[in-house]
Design a protein around this motif. Structure first.
Motif, PDB file in Angstrom:
ATOM      1  N   GLY A 308       0.820  -1.217   0.000  1.00 11.09           N
ATOM      2  CA  GLY A 308       0.000   0.000   0.000  1.00 11.09           C
ATOM      3  C   GLY A 308       0.849   1.260   0.000  1.00 11.09           C
ATOM      4  N   GLU A 309       1.914   1.282   0.799  1.00 15.22           N
ATOM      5  CA  GLU A 309       2.798   2.454   0.856  1.00 15.22           C
ATOM      6  C   GLU A 309       3.449   2.714  -0.500  1.00 15.22           C
ATOM      7  N   LEU A 310       3.872   1.650  -1.163  1.00 17.79           N
ATOM      8  CA  LEU A 310       4.515   1.804  -2.471  1.00 17.79           C
ATOM      9  C   LEU A 310       3.531   2.330  -3.506  1.00 17.79           C
ATOM     10  N   PHE A 311       2.324   1.807  -3.485  1.00 25.56           N
ATOM     11  CA  PHE A 311       1.314   2.312  -4.421  1.00 25.56           C
ATOM     12  C   PHE A 311       1.041   3.798  -4.173  1.00 25.56           C
ATOM     13  N   ILE A 327       7.404  -9.477 -10.661  1.00 29.58           N
ATOM     14  CA  ILE A 327       6.092 -10.033 -10.341  1.00 29.58           C
ATOM     15  C   ILE A 327       6.265 -11.541 -10.221  1.00 29.58           C
ATOM     16  N   PRO A 328       6.072 -12.149  -9.047  1.00 27.25           N
ATOM     17  CA  PRO A 328       5.707 -11.509  -7.787  1.00 27.25           C
ATOM     18  C   PRO A 328       6.876 -10.706  -7.236  1.00 27.25           C
ATOM     19  N   GLY A 329       6.540  -9.755  -6.380  1.00 30.72           N
ATOM     20  CA  GLY A 329       7.567  -8.882  -5.848  1.00 30.72           C
ATOM     21  C   GLY A 329       6.967  -7.895  -4.878  1.00 30.72           C
ATOM     22  N   PRO A 330       7.618  -6.742  -4.722  1.00 31.69           N
ATOM     23  CA  PRO A 330       7.188  -5.783  -3.698  1.00 31.69           C
ATOM     24  C   PRO A 330       5.800  -5.189  -3.933  1.00 31.69           C
ATOM     25  N   ALA A 335      -0.368  -8.969 -11.732  1.00 34.87           N
ATOM     26  CA  ALA A 335      -0.249  -7.821 -12.632  1.00 34.87           C
ATOM     27  C   ALA A 335      -1.552  -7.036 -12.712  1.00 34.87           C
ATOM     28  N   LEU A 336      -2.680  -7.729 -12.668  1.00 33.21           N
ATOM     29  CA  LEU A 336      -3.973  -7.039 -12.777  1.00 33.21           C
ATOM     30  C   LEU A 336      -4.212  -6.117 -11.581  1.00 33.21           C
ATOM     31  N   GLU A 337      -3.788  -6.555 -10.391  1.00 34.09           N
ATOM     32  CA  GLU A 337      -3.949  -5.706  -9.204  1.00 34.09           C
ATOM     33  C   GLU A 337      -3.035  -4.491  -9.273  1.00 34.09           C
ATOM     34  N   ILE A 338      -1.831  -4.661  -9.862  1.00 34.28           N
ATOM     35  CA  ILE A 338      -0.928  -3.517 -10.035  1.00 34.28           C
ATOM     36  C   ILE A 338      -1.562  -2.490 -10.961  1.00 34.28           C
ATOM     37  N   LEU A 339      -2.162  -2.960 -12.047  1.00 29.87           N
ATOM     38  CA  LEU A 339      -2.790  -2.038 -13.001  1.00 29.87           C
ATOM     39  C   LEU A 339      -4.030  -1.382 -12.414  1.00 29.87           C
ATOM     40  N   GLU A 340      -4.698  -2.078 -11.529  1.00 28.81           N
ATOM     41  CA  GLU A 340      -5.866  -1.474 -10.867  1.00 28.81           C
ATOM     42  C   GLU A 340      -5.424  -0.322  -9.980  1.00 28.81           C
ATOM     43  N   LEU A 357      -4.715  -6.577 -19.722  1.00 23.20           N
ATOM     44  CA  LEU A 357      -6.102  -6.611 -19.249  1.00 23.20           C
ATOM     45  C   LEU A 357      -6.951  -7.522 -20.127  1.00 23.20           C
ATOM     46  N   GLU A 358      -6.647  -7.516 -21.426  1.00 22.89           N
ATOM     47  CA  GLU A 358      -7.412  -8.341 -22.357  1.00 22.89           C
ATOM     48  C   GLU A 358      -7.131  -9.824 -22.132  1.00 22.89           C
ATOM     49  N   ASN A 359      -5.862 -10.166 -21.899  1.00 29.07           N
ATOM     50  CA  ASN A 359      -5.486 -11.572 -21.737  1.00 29.07           C
ATOM     51  C   ASN A 359      -5.667 -12.080 -20.316  1.00 29.07           C
ATOM     52  N   GLY A 360      -5.722 -11.150 -19.358  1.00 30.54           N
ATOM     53  CA  GLY A 360      -5.892 -11.545 -17.965  1.00 30.54           C
ATOM     54  C   GLY A 360      -4.698 -12.241 -17.367  1.00 30.54           C
ATOM     55  N   LYS A 361      -3.479 -11.978 -17.908  1.00 32.47           N
ATOM     56  CA  LYS A 361      -2.288 -12.642 -17.386  1.00 32.47           C
ATOM     57  C   LYS A 361      -1.859 -12.008 -16.064  1.00 32.47           C
ATOM     58  N   LEU A 362      -1.583 -12.848 -15.088  1.00 31.61           N
ATOM     59  CA  LEU A 362      -1.220 -12.345 -13.760  1.00 31.61           C
ATOM     60  C   LEU A 362       0.261 -12.009 -13.667  1.00 31.61           C
ATOM     61  N   VAL A 363       1.103 -12.780 -14.378  1.00 38.74           N
ATOM     62  CA  VAL A 363       2.545 -12.559 -14.343  1.00 38.74           C
ATOM     63  C   VAL A 363       3.010 -12.265 -15.754  1.00 38.74           C
ATOM     64  N   ILE A 364       3.593 -11.098 -15.971  1.00 37.92           N
ATOM     65  CA  ILE A 364       4.006 -10.732 -17.325  1.00 37.92           C
ATOM     66  C   ILE A 364       5.413 -10.154 -17.296  1.00 37.92           C
ATOM     67  N   ASP A 365       6.118 -10.402 -18.393  1.00 44.35           N
ATOM     68  CA  ASP A 365       7.474  -9.887 -18.515  1.00 44.35           C
ATOM     69  C   ASP A 365       7.898 -10.019 -19.963  1.00 44.35           C
ATOM     70  N   ALA A 366       7.897  -8.916 -20.697  1.00 42.11           N
ATOM     71  CA  ALA A 366       8.273  -8.956 -22.114  1.00 42.11           C
ATOM     72  C   ALA A 366       9.746  -8.670 -22.319  1.00 42.11           C
TER      73      ALA A 366
END
Length: 859
Positions: A308-311, A327-330, A335-340, A357-366
């Protein structure tokens, strides 16, 4: 069919292969034309180019354009091999190793390196300092503030002799990376005299291996302004450290002059891998960096801040549109909660947030970097190829249903095909193709075919999907680890969760029940009719109480090597009143992935089961385990075994992560930690085959035959890298494939083993008995549905001893091969009797069906 002479012949013979390749039918005539004339014309359309960012080459289109599905190209196979033969071929086939080393960019150009060393002029420490003083004066500074003395062989005495603190009191930054400084006292004595020092780099000096922690404390106390120490932020970090990472402060601008809001124009800030524990800092604030749009905080624990403090801090930056974070991390594991929480982001870890958001992927890294082999300087050219080939090799199986898993062939495409790099959105499709010019398999020539799946323009890079047809339902992201540096922390997190789950498992042992099974003799004394398809039973079951019949429907007992399911029962006329040598759901024991799952469900992670992963469902957890072992410098040698193949078919040993992941392609496998230090018998590896008789699952009623047998490898045991390709060094099953079987009488083995290792075999035997009991307890506890009053069966249980003589369970086998038990008379372990081989099935059937206990002991 005779030789292929027409297009119609070609399609008739190759119809299945053409359909399997995915090639559009309109390109079939073009493919036939090129195959018939052996036309490899890719060089007229494409160009191979070296890539700046890694050692892999890339393929560019040189023709003006190429519409989708407009042409097909043949790609030659530069090397085709079966895995056990790879090392031997590289050593023996002329020119092969040289070509593969060049294709895979693993040849080390020693001469070029030596020439560069000769050209480079080495400056002394004093010359470097003089140059830096002149540079600082030219930049308008009245004293030297920034000094880099890297890789100059500076030792403790030479550091003292430089008298840096007395001459340059205004140092802001000092780098001594890559020297030979050993004394913490010398470093502390000299460095703590710089009261304005902001950054100090001592990386790659011997002193850090001796007393890093205490030295760091004293240096920070003596240098109160220090913000960066050995590339990491200190708890005292502020504007200067952030400015250094934002390319504001450096050699050209040491930051010694007070500025108002020095970071006000920073738009991109890379704070990755700086060991930052607390981001809630007055310097890291929107007032200081109002234009910040891209932030990278990967590789930092940030453990002094809540999510919460970081957000809250990050939400204050109005222009922040791109964020890179573990992700996962601090910021959590979703990922969806981070974008929210950070709804203004347009890029998260390099991926368009709309796609996330379209794919609903929780962990992403391109931002995946290619996995580049890191050869040991002592590695030979062959070693480097064997490591790197998993980044290039592809595979296919010959269409032989009898030997499906035995027929996997690996191949490396030629230089053109191997230059195709990966893309999740590729513009080319590539597939293997066997051309049979005579119409028969023995004439087959292997190629790959490639064709454009999108329209391209001149200069476009040509790419393929390394995991074509494999989605997230088949662990696509984890499998990309074979080629790319994927986020290790995610996999470690998955492994730790899995470990916690295993540690929570614990069943109490089942009580040892008295026999409840009774003899199934006919009341009129007539013999029991036995149907069997096993020659050993037919030959050696000679007791008058049993008579062999050729009619399954007439038999009292069915003793068969085939799975008896409802369909077979109906077809043959088998009834539920007949006894059978199978238990329902026995797959929980005899299939390797189910065996591990059964034991883990019952006992978690017992010491007698090596860490085991079903790669079809637990790849992420396995990768995490591998990463932890690599991080902690533990042994990382693993053995891959197919779920349900016997005799070590398609079984491999390796410490190469890419190899492990790629070998999933030849069929479902488990990956099990290899017992790298087994107990040896006269220098050779061995395992032990026990025969277990099961009368009942509930209550558990099992017996162990008095005899067991030892299976020895033929070669002395070795952990030398190339030995992993030698079957007769690491495997013990020698009674197939024309190999030499060296039978060792059990009692003789026991006596010699006791003498060689100064141990008592009965102590080991008791441990083995307990382990076998616990294996079947796990099955009874987790799969009570196995119980069937009409089932009686024997199972082979394979056990290996580690160098501490602790038993490890290897596998459980249905309807085991009992050739040795039948062929050899064996002395019992106590030396008090002989068990005749010809009587083996007589006493096995006596125990299972007549309630006898001759030559068996209850477990």
């Amino acid at each position: 069919m005779s030789k292929i002479e027409s297009y119609d012949d070609f399609v008739k013979v190759h119809g299945i292969l053409l359909a399997a390749s995915g090639l559009p039918p309109k390109l079939y005539p073009r493919l036939f034309q090129k195959l018939a004339s052996d036309t490899l014309d890719g060089g007229a359309y494409f160009q191979i180019e070296s890539s700046d960012d890694d050692r892999r080459r890339r393929l560019l289109l040189t023709s003006d354009s190429m519409p989708k599905d407009s042409d097909v190209f043949l790609v030659d196979h530069a090397w085709t091999f079966r895995l056990p033969d790879a090392c031997k071929q590289l050593k023996e086939v002329p020119g092969l190793a040289e070509r593969m080393a060049s294709l895979m960019s693993v040849d080390i150009d020693v001469e070029a390196g030596e020439e560069e060393e000769e050209v480079a002029e080495e400056l002394s420490v004093d010359q470097i300092i003089d140059n830096e003083i002149r540079y600082a004066a030219d930049e308008g500074y009245d004293s030297l503030r920034w000094l880099e003395l890297e890789g100059l062989g500076i030792v403790d005495d030479s550091l003292l002799s430089l008298h840096l603190p007395s001459q340059y009191q205004d140092f802001v930054a000092l780098s001594l990376i890559g020297n030979k400084i050993e004394s913490a006292d010398v470093v502390i004595q000299e460095v703590t005299k710089f009261k304005n020092l902001k950054a100090l780099w001592l990386n790659d000096n011997p002193v850090l291996q001796k007393s890093e922690r205490q030295m760091a404390v004293e240096i920070r106390q003596g240098c109160p302004s220090l913000e960066i120490y050995n590339s990491c932020f200190t708890p005292n970090y502020g504007l200067w450290a952030l400015g250094f990472c934002g390319d504001i402060f450096g050699k050209d601008n040491p930051g010694c002059v007070q500025q108002d809001q020095p970071l006000c124009n920073v738009t991109s800030l890379d704070l990755s891998n700086r060991s930052i524990h607390n981001l809630v800092n007055k310097a890291f604030h929107v007032h200081e960096m109002p234009k910040l749009s891209h932030l990278n905080i990967r590789g930092n624990p940030l453990d002094q801040n809540s999510v919460g403090e970081l957000f809250e801090v990050l939400q204050l930056f109005p222009s922040l549109s791109s964020l890179e974070v573990d992700i996962p991390g601090p910021l959590g594991d979703n990922a969806l909660e981070i974008l929210e929480a950070l709804s203004k982001l347009s890029l998260l870890n390099g991926v368009d947030t709309a796609k996330i958001l379209e794919n609903g992927k929780l962990v992403i890294d391109a931002m995946l970097q290619p996995r580049i082999p890191e050869p040991n300087p002592e590695d030979t050219r062959v070693d480097r190829i064997l490591d790197a080939m998993w980044l290039y090799a592809m595979n296919y199986r010959l269409a032989d249903e009898e030997k499906l898993d035995e027929s996997s062939l690996w191949y490396v495409m030629d230089e053109l095909g191997s230059a195709l790099r990966h893309s999740d959105e590729p513009n080319f499709k590539v597939a293997p193709f066997l051309f049979m010019p005579s119409g028969k398999l023995e004439s087959a020539v292997s190629y790959s075919v490639m064709w454009p799946r999108k329209s391209l323009q001149k200069g476009d890079e040509c790419t393929r999907d390394f995991l074509s047809g494999i989605g997230e339902d088949k662990q696509r992201s984890a499998r990309l680890t074979a080629w790319f540096q994927t986020p290790e922390n995610y996999f470690i997190h998955e492994f730790e969760k899995y470990q916690q789950k295993l540690q929570a498992k614990a069943f109490d042992s089942l009580p040892s029940n008295l026999s409840i099974s009774r003899s199934i003799r006919h009341s009129d004394g007539s013999p029991l009719l036995v149907y069997t398809d096993l020659p050993q039973v037919e030959e050696f079951l000679t007791r008058p109480e049993f008579v062999i019949t050729n009619e399954p429907k007439d038999a009292d007992i069915l003793w068969t090597s085939v799975q008896v399911d409802e369909e077979l029962k109906k077809e043959v006329g088998i009834t539920d009143d007949q006894y059978i040598n199978q238990f329902p759901f026995e797959a929980c024991l005899v299939m390797k992935h189910h065996l591990a799952e059964t034991i883990q469900m019952g006992y978690g992670s017992p010491k007698w089961l090596q860490p085991t992963y079903n790669l079809e469902t637990q790849l992420s957890q396995f990768i995490g385990d591998y990463c932890v072992r690599k991080r902690d410098q533990m042994n990382n040698l693993w053995i891959l075994k197919p779920w349900n193949m016997a005799r070590t078919i398609d079984t491999s040993i390796t410490d190469n992560l890419s190899a492990i992941i790629r070998m999933m392609e030849t069929g479902p496998k488990i990956c099990q930690k290899y017992i790298e230090h087994p107990a040896l018998f006269k220098g050779k590896k061995f395992d032990l085959r026990y025969i277990v008789l099961v009368r009942s699952i509930n209550p558990l009623e099992i017996y162990l035959t008095e005899i067991f047998w030892v299976r020895l490898s033929n070669n002395p045991y070795s952990l030398e890298k190339h030995s992993f390709f030698e079957y007769e060094t690491h495997f013990t099953v020698m009674n197939y494939g024309g190999r030499t079987l060296n039978h060792k009488p059990t009692a003789e083995f026991v006596r010699e083993f006791e003498q060689e290792h100064n141990v008592k075999w009965m102590n080991i035997h008791e441990k083995v008995r307990q382990v076998i009991r616990e294996v079947f307890e796990a099955a009874a506890l987790t799969h009570p549905e196995m119980q069937s009053p009409k089932s009686r069966a024997i199972y082979g249980v394979d056990v290996m001893l580690d160098s501490s003589f602790e038993p490890k369970i290897l596998e459980v086998t249905y309807c085991p091969d009992c050739m040795r038990a039948c062929k050899y008379d064996m002395e019992t372990m106590d030396g008090k009797g002989i068990v005749k081989g010809g009587d083996f099935f007589n006493y096995v059937f006596g125990c299972l069906f007549l309630d006898e206990t001759a030559h068996v002991t209850p477990l």
